[in-house]
Design a protein around this motif. Structure first.
Motif, PDB file in Angstrom:
ATOM      1  N   VAL A   1     -18.245 -13.374 -10.459  1.00 38.16           N
ATOM      2  CA  VAL A   1     -19.104 -12.275 -10.016  1.00 38.16           C
ATOM      3  C   VAL A   1     -18.366 -11.409  -8.991  1.00 38.16           C
ATOM      4  O   VAL A   1     -17.766 -11.919  -8.057  1.00 38.16           O
ATOM      5  CB  VAL A   1     -20.398 -12.827  -9.371  1.00 38.16           C
ATOM      6  N   GLY A   2     -18.447 -10.087  -9.162  1.00 36.95           N
ATOM      7  CA  GLY A   2     -17.745  -9.195  -8.246  1.00 36.95           C
ATOM      8  C   GLY A   2     -16.255  -9.391  -8.362  1.00 36.95           C
ATOM      9  O   GLY A   2     -15.549  -9.520  -7.367  1.00 36.95           O
ATOM     10  N   CYS A   3     -15.766  -9.371  -9.595  1.00 36.84           N
ATOM     11  CA  CYS A   3     -14.387  -9.791  -9.876  1.00 36.84           C
ATOM     12  C   CYS A   3     -13.337  -8.797  -9.396  1.00 36.84           C
ATOM     13  O   CYS A   3     -12.160  -9.149  -9.289  1.00 36.84           O
ATOM     14  CB  CYS A   3     -14.219 -10.032 -11.370  1.00 36.84           C
ATOM     15  N   GLY A   4     -13.741  -7.543  -9.115  1.00 33.90           N
ATOM     16  CA  GLY A   4     -12.746  -6.547  -8.738  1.00 33.90           C
ATOM     17  C   GLY A   4     -11.761  -6.334  -9.876  1.00 33.90           C
ATOM     18  O   GLY A   4     -12.134  -6.334 -11.052  1.00 33.90           O
ATOM     19  N   THR A   5     -10.488  -6.191  -9.547  1.00 39.09           N
ATOM     20  CA  THR A   5      -9.465  -6.020 -10.581  1.00 39.09           C
ATOM     21  C   THR A   5      -8.921  -7.356 -11.073  1.00 39.09           C
ATOM     22  O   THR A   5      -7.970  -7.387 -11.842  1.00 39.09           O
ATOM     23  CB  THR A   5      -8.310  -5.137 -10.085  1.00 39.09           C
ATOM     24  N   GLY A   6      -9.527  -8.446 -10.620  1.00 36.88           N
ATOM     25  CA  GLY A   6      -9.305  -9.733 -11.267  1.00 36.88           C
ATOM     26  C   GLY A   6      -8.175 -10.612 -10.766  1.00 36.88           C
ATOM     27  O   GLY A   6      -7.676 -11.436 -11.529  1.00 36.88           O
ATOM     28  N   ALA A   7      -7.790 -10.486  -9.496  1.00 35.05           N
ATOM     29  CA  ALA A   7      -6.725 -11.365  -8.994  1.00 35.05           C
ATOM     30  C   ALA A   7      -7.091 -12.829  -9.188  1.00 35.05           C
ATOM     31  O   ALA A   7      -6.321 -13.618  -9.757  1.00 35.05           O
ATOM     32  CB  ALA A   7      -6.454 -11.080  -7.519  1.00 35.05           C
ATOM     33  N   GLN A   8      -8.286 -13.219  -8.726  1.00 33.00           N
ATOM     34  CA  GLN A   8      -8.712 -14.608  -8.872  1.00 33.00           C
ATOM     35  C   GLN A   8      -9.099 -14.928 -10.311  1.00 33.00           C
ATOM     36  O   GLN A   8      -8.944 -16.058 -10.770  1.00 33.00           O
ATOM     37  CB  GLN A   8      -9.867 -14.947  -7.918  1.00 33.00           C
ATOM     38  N   THR A   9      -9.584 -13.925 -11.052  1.00 36.56           N
ATOM     39  CA  THR A   9      -9.972 -14.142 -12.450  1.00 36.56           C
ATOM     40  C   THR A   9      -8.789 -14.631 -13.262  1.00 36.56           C
ATOM     41  O   THR A   9      -8.899 -15.579 -14.062  1.00 36.56           O
ATOM     42  CB  THR A   9     -10.497 -12.841 -13.083  1.00 36.56           C
ATOM     43  N   MET A  10      -7.644 -14.011 -13.076  1.00 36.80           N
ATOM     44  CA  MET A  10      -6.454 -14.386 -13.832  1.00 36.80           C
ATOM     45  C   MET A  10      -5.971 -15.778 -13.432  1.00 36.80           C
ATOM     46  O   MET A  10      -5.501 -16.542 -14.278  1.00 36.80           O
ATOM     47  CB  MET A  10      -5.353 -13.345 -13.633  1.00 36.80           C
TER      48      MET A  10
ATOM     49  N   ILE B   1     -20.444 -20.637 -11.290  1.00 29.76           N
ATOM     50  CA  ILE B   1     -20.458 -19.239 -10.841  1.00 29.76           C
ATOM     51  C   ILE B   1     -19.469 -19.135  -9.692  1.00 29.76           C
ATOM     52  O   ILE B   1     -19.510 -19.918  -8.736  1.00 29.76           O
ATOM     53  CB  ILE B   1     -21.858 -18.795 -10.381  1.00 29.76           C
ATOM     54  N   TRP B   2     -18.576 -18.159  -9.784  1.00 30.90           N
ATOM     55  CA  TRP B   2     -17.501 -17.970  -8.807  1.00 30.90           C
ATOM     56  C   TRP B   2     -17.648 -16.584  -8.202  1.00 30.90           C
ATOM     57  O   TRP B   2     -17.779 -15.597  -8.933  1.00 30.90           O
ATOM     58  CB  TRP B   2     -16.149 -18.079  -9.519  1.00 30.90           C
ATOM     59  N   ALA B   3     -17.645 -16.473  -6.893  1.00 29.07           N
ATOM     60  CA  ALA B   3     -17.743 -15.164  -6.238  1.00 29.07           C
ATOM     61  C   ALA B   3     -16.808 -15.156  -5.038  1.00 29.07           C
ATOM     62  O   ALA B   3     -17.140 -15.666  -3.967  1.00 29.07           O
ATOM     63  CB  ALA B   3     -19.174 -14.871  -5.806  1.00 29.07           C
ATOM     64  N   GLU B   4     -15.644 -14.578  -5.234  1.00 28.45           N
ATOM     65  CA  GLU B   4     -14.613 -14.616  -4.189  1.00 28.45           C
ATOM     66  C   GLU B   4     -14.621 -13.306  -3.399  1.00 28.45           C
ATOM     67  O   GLU B   4     -14.306 -12.244  -3.932  1.00 28.45           O
ATOM     68  CB  GLU B   4     -13.245 -14.859  -4.850  1.00 28.45           C
ATOM     69  N   GLY B   5     -15.029 -13.394  -2.132  1.00 21.27           N
ATOM     70  CA  GLY B   5     -15.048 -12.214  -1.268  1.00 21.27           C
ATOM     71  C   GLY B   5     -16.016 -11.139  -1.709  1.00 21.27           C
ATOM     72  O   GLY B   5     -15.824  -9.963  -1.395  1.00 21.27           O
ATOM     73  N   ALA B   6     -17.094 -11.519  -2.413  1.00 24.73           N
ATOM     74  CA  ALA B   6     -17.971 -10.497  -2.988  1.00 24.73           C
ATOM     75  C   ALA B   6     -19.442 -10.693  -2.689  1.00 24.73           C
ATOM     76  O   ALA B   6     -20.215  -9.735  -2.776  1.00 24.73           O
ATOM     77  CB  ALA B   6     -17.770 -10.456  -4.508  1.00 24.73           C
ATOM     78  N   ILE B   7     -19.873 -11.889  -2.332  1.00 27.05           N
ATOM     79  CA  ILE B   7     -21.308 -12.159  -2.211  1.00 27.05           C
ATOM     80  C   ILE B   7     -21.950 -11.356  -1.076  1.00 27.05           C
ATOM     81  O   ILE B   7     -23.156 -11.121  -1.083  1.00 27.05           O
ATOM     82  CB  ILE B   7     -21.582 -13.676  -2.044  1.00 27.05           C
ATOM     83  N   TYR B   8     -21.142 -10.877  -0.127  1.00 27.17           N
ATOM     84  CA  TYR B   8     -21.708 -10.079   0.969  1.00 27.17           C
ATOM     85  C   TYR B   8     -22.399  -8.824   0.447  1.00 27.17           C
ATOM     86  O   TYR B   8     -23.284  -8.267   1.100  1.00 27.17           O
ATOM     87  CB  TYR B   8     -20.617  -9.697   1.986  1.00 27.17           C
ATOM     88  N   ASN B   9     -22.002  -8.357  -0.758  1.00 28.55           N
ATOM     89  CA  ASN B   9     -22.629  -7.154  -1.324  1.00 28.55           C
ATOM     90  C   ASN B   9     -24.118  -7.338  -1.573  1.00 28.55           C
ATOM     91  O   ASN B   9     -24.884  -6.371  -1.526  1.00 28.55           O
ATOM     92  CB  ASN B   9     -21.931  -6.774  -2.640  1.00 28.55           C
ATOM     93  N   ILE B  10     -24.526  -8.560  -1.859  1.00 28.71           N
ATOM     94  CA  ILE B  10     -25.944  -8.853  -2.076  1.00 28.71           C
ATOM     95  C   ILE B  10     -26.521  -9.653  -0.910  1.00 28.71           C
ATOM     96  O   ILE B  10     -27.728  -9.700  -0.697  1.00 28.71           O
ATOM     97  CB  ILE B  10     -26.130  -9.627  -3.412  1.00 28.71           C
ATOM     98  N   GLY B  11     -25.639 -10.269  -0.122  1.00 24.86           N
ATOM     99  CA  GLY B  11     -26.051 -11.135   0.978  1.00 24.86           C
ATOM    100  C   GLY B  11     -25.955 -12.592   0.565  1.00 24.86           C
ATOM    101  O   GLY B  11     -26.389 -12.972  -0.532  1.00 24.86           O
ATOM    102  N   PHE B  12     -25.386 -13.414   1.414  1.00 19.55           N
ATOM    103  CA  PHE B  12     -25.130 -14.819   1.090  1.00 19.55           C
ATOM    104  C   PHE B  12     -26.405 -15.560   0.720  1.00 19.55           C
ATOM    105  O   PHE B  12     -26.494 -16.197  -0.335  1.00 19.55           O
ATOM    106  CB  PHE B  12     -24.452 -15.489   2.288  1.00 19.55           C
TER     107      PHE B  12
ATOM    108  N   ARG C   1     -29.404 -14.479  -0.174  1.00 22.48           N
ATOM    109  CA  ARG C   1     -30.031 -13.973  -1.401  1.00 22.48           C
ATOM    110  C   ARG C   1     -29.222 -14.372  -2.636  1.00 22.48           C
ATOM    111  O   ARG C   1     -29.777 -14.807  -3.651  1.00 22.48           O
ATOM    112  CB  ARG C   1     -30.171 -12.461  -1.328  1.00 22.48           C
ATOM    113  N   GLY C   2     -27.915 -14.213  -2.541  1.00 20.59           N
ATOM    114  CA  GLY C   2     -27.058 -14.496  -3.686  1.00 20.59           C
ATOM    115  C   GLY C   2     -27.143 -15.936  -4.158  1.00 20.59           C
ATOM    116  O   GLY C   2     -27.338 -16.199  -5.351  1.00 20.59           O
ATOM    117  N   ILE C   3     -27.026 -16.882  -3.229  1.00 20.74           N
ATOM    118  CA  ILE C   3     -27.033 -18.284  -3.657  1.00 20.74           C
ATOM    119  C   ILE C   3     -28.392 -18.690  -4.214  1.00 20.74           C
ATOM    120  O   ILE C   3     -28.480 -19.576  -5.078  1.00 20.74           O
ATOM    121  CB  ILE C   3     -26.579 -19.243  -2.528  1.00 20.74           C
ATOM    122  N   ARG C   4     -29.457 -18.039  -3.758  1.00 19.90           N
ATOM    123  CA  ARG C   4     -30.800 -18.353  -4.278  1.00 19.90           C
ATOM    124  C   ARG C   4     -31.030 -17.710  -5.652  1.00 19.90           C
ATOM    125  O   ARG C   4     -31.546 -18.352  -6.577  1.00 19.90           O
ATOM    126  CB  ARG C   4     -31.875 -17.882  -3.294  1.00 19.90           C
TER     127      ARG C   4
END
Length: 248
Positions: free
Chosen positions: A44-53, A109-120, A122-125
């Motif tokens: 989630v919130g993968c950006g350009t995919g550094a961690q995805t790759m 579900i993986w969210a690296e440096g991105a969950i702040y966009n929705i809030g920690f 809220r996101g985990i719930r």
């Protein structure tokens, strides 16, 4: 140009859109059981995919990577095509507030440096129902490392991200949301300096040139510089922390 568009333009050609590294992604992955070919992993919130790759290299799972930015998603799609892994890595443009996945359909579900966009909290719930029984949620979240800190850095980050809390507070939120805390660890400082901020400095001149040294572009560069100065001076008080949790 809108501020969000400027932010995307500044970051799109960087290897990462937030602090992190290949080593930290692999370290977090080691707290999970061995994934199978049938496993479904959502980035989630993968950006350009550094961690995805990295995830695609380190696991045989089918990965779906989503980001709300069309530009970020397009860059990752190109990487996936280049690597010839379209059969097991799908990239979608999707808002993390409206994840279109069936209940209990995901192993991780993986969210690296991105969950702040929705809030920690809220996101985990909100993401929990999408996980299978005993599934895992792995997120990196900016957190306070100490219960007290200088007022200047407290004020700065509280304004940027009001939900910022200590590691103990985050773990309490994890438990309250219906997870078992499996592990957590603090990112090394090099995940900010060498793997992230280095590209801030390298890109400033070209970014300002692209935008005709507009006031909005200069303001974003100044914000970036302030963030770097805060980290240089106050990194003992905050950092990104990986939280690995299992659905109860």
């Amino acid at each position: 140009m809108e501020t969000l568009d400027l932010i995307i333009d500044f970051h799109k050609n960087n290897p990462r859109q937030g602090p992190g590294s290949q080593q930290s992604t692999i370290k977090a992955l080691q707290f999970l059981p061995q994934l199978t070919l049938q496993a479904q992993l959502l980035d989630v919130g993968c950006g350009t995919g550094a961690q995805t790759m990295v995830l695609s290299e380190q696991t045989p799972a089918h990965i779906t990577a989503v980001d709300s930015s069309k530009e970020f998603s397009s860059i990752l799609k190109h990487k996936v095509l280049q690597q010839g892994i379209t059969n097991r890595l799908t990239v979608k443009e999707m808002d993390m507030e409206q994840l279109a996945f069936a209940p209990e359909s995901l192993d991780v579900i993986w969210a690296e440096g991105a969950i702040y966009n929705i809030g920690f909290s809220r996101g985990i719930r909100e993401w929990r129902p999408l996980l299978k029984k005993d599934g895992y949620l792995v997120v990196s979240e900016i957190s306070w490392l100490t219960p007290q800190r200088p007022q200047i850095v407290d004020k700065y980050w509280t304004e940027v991200y009001p939900e910022m809390g200590t590691i103990a507070e985050k773990i309490a939120q994890v438990e309250d949301a219906g997870y078992i805390p499996v592990a957590h660890f603090v990112l090394p400082e090099s995940d900010w300096t060498s793997h992230y901020y280095h590209y801030y400095e390298a890109n400033e001149a070209a970014f300002l040139e692209r935008h005709g040294h507009s006031e909005d572009a200069k303001a974003l560069v100044e914000e970036n510089r302030q963030e770097m100065k805060h980290f240089e001076k106050y990194s003992a008080y905050y950092n990104y922390v990986f939280y690995i949790m299992q659905k109860r």
